[in-house]
Enzyme design. Structure first.
Site, PDB file in Angstrom:
ATOM      1  N   HIS A 344       0.852  -1.191   0.000  1.00 14.24           N
ATOM      2  CA  HIS A 344       0.000   0.000   0.000  1.00 14.24           C
ATOM      3  C   HIS A 344       0.887   1.241   0.000  1.00 14.24           C
ATOM      4  CE1 HIS A 344      -3.314   2.671   0.943  1.00 14.24           C
ATOM      5  NE2 HIS A 344      -2.719   3.086   2.047  1.00 14.24           N
ATOM      6  N   ASN A 345       0.490   2.261  -0.769  1.00 17.83           N
ATOM      7  CA  ASN A 345       1.292   3.496  -0.850  1.00 17.83           C
ATOM      8  C   ASN A 345       2.770   3.157  -1.047  1.00 17.83           C
ATOM      9  OD1 ASN A 345      -1.008   4.989  -0.445  1.00 17.83           O
ATOM     10  ND2 ASN A 345      -0.579   5.507   1.688  1.00 17.83           N
ATOM     11  N   GLU A 374       1.318  -0.120  -5.546  1.00 16.06           N
ATOM     12  CA  GLU A 374       0.319   0.923  -5.756  1.00 16.06           C
ATOM     13  C   GLU A 374       0.949   2.178  -6.341  1.00 16.06           C
ATOM     14  OE1 GLU A 374      -3.466   2.895  -3.439  1.00 16.06           O
ATOM     15  OE2 GLU A 374      -1.684   2.428  -2.257  1.00 16.06           O
ATOM     16  N   ASP A 376      -0.316   6.061  -6.859  1.00 15.01           N
ATOM     17  CA  ASP A 376      -1.300   7.129  -6.679  1.00 15.01           C
ATOM     18  C   ASP A 376      -0.970   8.231  -7.679  1.00 15.01           C
ATOM     19  OD1 ASP A 376      -2.278   5.637  -4.654  1.00 15.01           O
ATOM     20  OD2 ASP A 376      -1.885   7.082  -3.056  1.00 15.01           O
ATOM     21  N   HIS A 389       1.163  11.131  -2.254  1.00  7.55           N
ATOM     22  CA  HIS A 389      -0.047  10.967  -1.448  1.00  7.55           C
ATOM     23  C   HIS A 389      -0.795  12.298  -1.471  1.00  7.55           C
ATOM     24  CE1 HIS A 389      -2.451   8.533   1.169  1.00  7.55           C
ATOM     25  NE2 HIS A 389      -2.508   9.477   2.085  1.00  7.55           N
ATOM     26  N   GLU A 423      -4.345   4.192  -8.555  1.00  9.72           N
ATOM     27  CA  GLU A 423      -5.339   5.086  -7.968  1.00  9.72           C
ATOM     28  C   GLU A 423      -5.264   6.362  -8.787  1.00  9.72           C
ATOM     29  OE1 GLU A 423      -6.109   7.541  -3.900  1.00  9.72           O
ATOM     30  OE2 GLU A 423      -5.359   5.489  -3.668  1.00  9.72           O
TER      31      GLU A 423
END
Length: 778
Positions: A344-345, A374, A376, A389, A423
């Site tokens: 994640h991230n 991931e 973003d 983020h 994302e």
């Protein structure tokens, strides 16, 4: 049910279990020519004292450390004589432990501008003069530039040789190397002789607080020259006593009889008692030829105590089944039938509020076996999408650079497919740029169409997708794919994006999808999970849902079996709540219990959660894919993790001893650990438990417990066993010393060594636990 601390029988050892004899002599022999450099003995044993690259590293080099465009500082770097550590200069002197790094903690050494730091800040230095030392765990890369290309190559080659030799060392060789490194440090005047004061210093360094009278008695028993100094054979005798393993001698003598050697049939009897039912006489003979050091004994197919200890300290004598360290599972089943190591991230190296974003975080994730990362994605300047983020102070990196990192590093450790979880917060124009970068940079590795033109009833297998990259993203509905760019009503935003505090314009853009990017979502089409109730028209297996940890837990509680059935056919990604500002993790075990495949964790945050993740993916060649238990793969399964049924297995762990535990405070000589061992069971809720031993006072060198811990298990196929060593403290939380986590299904029975790891997952060699394991299935 959780077991509380066992404090009723705390043991204060009258005398620390002291050392005595090891079959192979361990000596501090003076170097050739009478030199007072006993530390070089370690390098001689590694066969590297005459190597020109290593000799140059011993002399040291002034290398330029590069941290930014303006921060370029020349520092002295020098290999220590133990061959295990490198000393480096600091502008402001600090504690000695802050001036070294260890060879065994190096993840990789890269030549040229092969790190984000050197690509950004190393332009003033030719690539031929540059190198990057990447470390395991959270330690930052060390970007260096040498004065010449040859000097840079000496360090690249020299570190490669040291790492290769270290990897090839047996546990006994590591122990020998380790004790002599401390012996060299304790010999304060470097005269190859040890006074009682120096011996006491040695004992404190290796984490044992021995009574002065007892230590002096031992010292005098070895001081045959009666001159208050130990040298040569006297030091050899002292170390034999110090390194004695009486518990191993007792086991050996149970099987060897009066002649004090094991024949092949006697060794076979021991292996059968260990639970190795398939062992044969030929296998016992092979072990003798592999681990016995005495050539005469080997010729007569006999194993001495020394060979027996070599075997028990080897990977074949470890708790982890060596047959499970390579890919041994069926890799031809659909992707939905596997747990998949997920991050994640991924871009973050620290917290999600103000931490640094870096492509190096992707490199580290891949080095840990991660297969789902991931990205973003946000609108960036100059028409180039960026990754960070959103709406925080985290730094930004280019989407293009991340894709290049995927191309260069995704398949270094594992050949099995990588999933890029997008994302997407970009507008249509930059989405098209994203699609262009994915296609041009990844080339044929990118999956752009189904492997089979026909409609698939199930997802392809890891084997079919070897070396390929999948994009997880939103898909335009078939009805609007050509003339409309808005998502259909059924394809709403993923829940992860709904939690973002977005402005109105970014939110409007996020509801759009470009045809170019939509076309790349082939097997991982992001879709909101609407219901778990049976549907007359079942959803396609390529539909992937993303749930935050809270919603996943709610589904597990309220629709346990339905969720398990859903996950037998579809991929589900679970991610941490956005409220975890410090990038803390949740326990992944609960999600695995229900068959969730993509259980995403913050890889940059160490803790028991990442220990569990490392333990889950420790086996099957660390390839990042673990075949789920059969009960989680069957479409009509009745399994519910909340109601797993009656106990089916009893696990009994006898915690016997530990060896060479690390000092927690190396700057305080008198700081000795008081170790205890905790065994944790992580599985379905009914199986979760933790039990621990008493603590042993002031002995991290060779503490003994001899205590038995037992567990009843209802779903053993899901169980992870975590062995933890802590330093007991009466007034504050215990300090972490080391741990090792593995699946119960890969835990071997019998007398086994557990090789401990640090918080960051680095080896603490030669630190081990010695246990006896018994697994009874009924």
């Amino acid at each position: 049910m959780l077991c509380g601390r066992w404090r009723s029988c705390r043991r204060r050892p009258e005398e620390p279990p002291v050392p005595a004899q090891v079959a192979t002599p361990v000596a501090l022999a003076p170097p050739d020519g009478g030199s007072k450099r006993p530390g070089l003995r370690a390098l001689r044993k590694m066969g590297l004292t005459e190597d020109e690259d290593v000799r140059a590293m011993l002399r040291g080099s002034r290398l330029c450390k590069i941290r930014s465009r303006t921060w370029h500082k020349e520092r002295l770097y020098r290999l220590q004589e133990d061959g295990l550590s490198v000393w480096f200069q600091r502008r402001i002197p600090r504690a000695p432990s802050q001036h070294i790094f260890f060879v065994q903690h190096i993840e990789a050494v890269r030549e040229g501008h092969q790190s984000e730091g050197l690509r950004r800040f190393g332009g003033a230095f030719p690539p031929a003069r540059c190198l990057t030392i990447a470390f395991k765990g959270r330690r930052k890369n060390l970007d260096l530039a040498a004065a010449t290309a040859e000097e840079a190559q000496r360090w690249v080659r020299g570190l490669a040789k040291l790492r290769a030799r270290l990897d090839a060392m047996s546990q006994r060789e590591r122990l020998d190397h380790w004790i002599h490194a401390y012996l060299h440090r304790a010999d304060s005047d470097q005269d190859s002789k040890m006074s009682f004061k120096e011996i006491k210093s040695l004992l404190r360094m290796v984490n044992v607080d021995m009574n002065d009278m007892y230590a002096y008695r031992l010292f005098k028993e070895c001081d045959h020259s009666n001159n208050e100094r130990l040298e040569g054979a006297e030091i050899e005798e002292f170390l034999r006593r110090l390194l004695k393993r009486p518990e191993l001698e007792d086991i050996f003598h149970q099987y060897s009889g009066e002649d004090r050697v094991l024949s092949a049939p006697e060794l076979l009897e021991f292996l059968k008692d260990q639970g190795e039912d398939t062992a044969t006489l030929a296998h016992a003979q092979k072990l003798i030829h592999t681990y016995e050091l005495n050539e005469t004994a080997k010729q007569h197919e006999l194993m001495t105590l020394d060979g027996f200890m070599m075997y028990l300290l080897s990977p074949e004598g470890a708790a982890l089944d060596p047959a499970h360290t390579c890919v041994f599972q069926d890799m031809d089943q659909p992707l939905s039938h596997y747990f998949i190591s997920s991050s994640h991230n991924t871009y973050l190296t620290d917290s999600q509020i103000g931490g640094l974003s870096s492509t190096e975080a992707y490199v580290r994730a891949f080095a840990q076996g991660c297969r789902c990362v991931e990205l973003d994605c946000w609108e960036g300047p100059g028409g180039e999408p960026i990754i960070y983020h959103g709406h925080t102070l985290t730094s930004k990196i280019l989407f293009r650079d991340v894709v290049q990192t995927v191309r260069d590093h995704a398949f270094t450790l594992s050949p099995y497919p990588v999933i890029l979880s997008l994302e997407n917060h970009c507008g249509l124009e930059q989405q098209a740029v994203m699609a262009h970068h994915l296609r041009t940079i990844l080339g044929d590795a990118l999956v752009t169409e189904a492997l089979d033109a026909q409609t698939l009833e199930e997802l392809p297998s890891p084997e079919q997708l070897k070396g390929r990259v999948l994009v997880k993203g939103k898909k335009l509905s078939a009805a609007r794919g050509e003339d409309g760019r808005m998502l259909s009503d059924q394809e709403e935003e993923e829940e992860e994006e709904e939690e973002e505090a977005e402005a109105a314009e970014p939110r409007r853009r996020a509801k759009q999808i470009s045809p170019e990017l939509s076309a790349l979502a082939v097997y991982c089409c992001a879709t909101r999970l609407q219901t778990l109730r049976p549907n007359p028209v079942p959803p396609q297996p390529c539909q992937v849902s993303s749930l935050n940890e809270r919603k996943a837990k709610k589904l597990i509680r309220e629709a346990g079996n339905s969720f398990v059935r859903h996950n037998a056919r579809h991929l589900t990604r679970v991610y941490p709540l956005g409220l975890r500002m410090n990038s803390a993790n949740y326990s992944p075990q609960e999600m695995w219990n229900s068959g969730c495949q993509l259980v995403a964790l913050n890889f940059q945050t160490p803790g028991y959660e990442m220990d569990l993740n490392a333990g889950r993916f420790l086996v099957n060649g660390r390839c990042g894919y673990i075949l789920k238990p059969a009960r989680l793969r069957q479409p009509d399964t009745t399994f519910d993790p909340e109601c797993p049924g009656p106990p089916r297995t009893t696990l009994t762990v006898q915690v016997l001893t530990a060896q060479q535990l690390p000092k927690l405070n190396t700057e305080k000589p008198n700081s000795i650990v008081d170790p205890l061992v905790r065994v944790e069971i992580h599985g379905v809720p009914a199986d979760c438990a933790r039990k621990e031993t008493n603590y042993v006072l002031n002995n991290g060198f060779n503490p003994r417990w001899g205590q038995t811990l037992q567990f009843q298990l209802r779903a053993p196929e899901l169980v992870l066993v975590r062995f933890v060593v802590e330093d007991y403290d009466t007034t504050s939380p215990n300090d972490f010393v080391g741990q090792f986590t593995l699946p119960l299904s890969s835990l071997k029975q019998g007398y086994r060594h557990i090789h401990l790891l640090s918080k960051d997952g680095a080896s603490l060699s030669p630190a081990t636990l010695f246990v006896h394991i018994h697994i009874q299935r009924f």
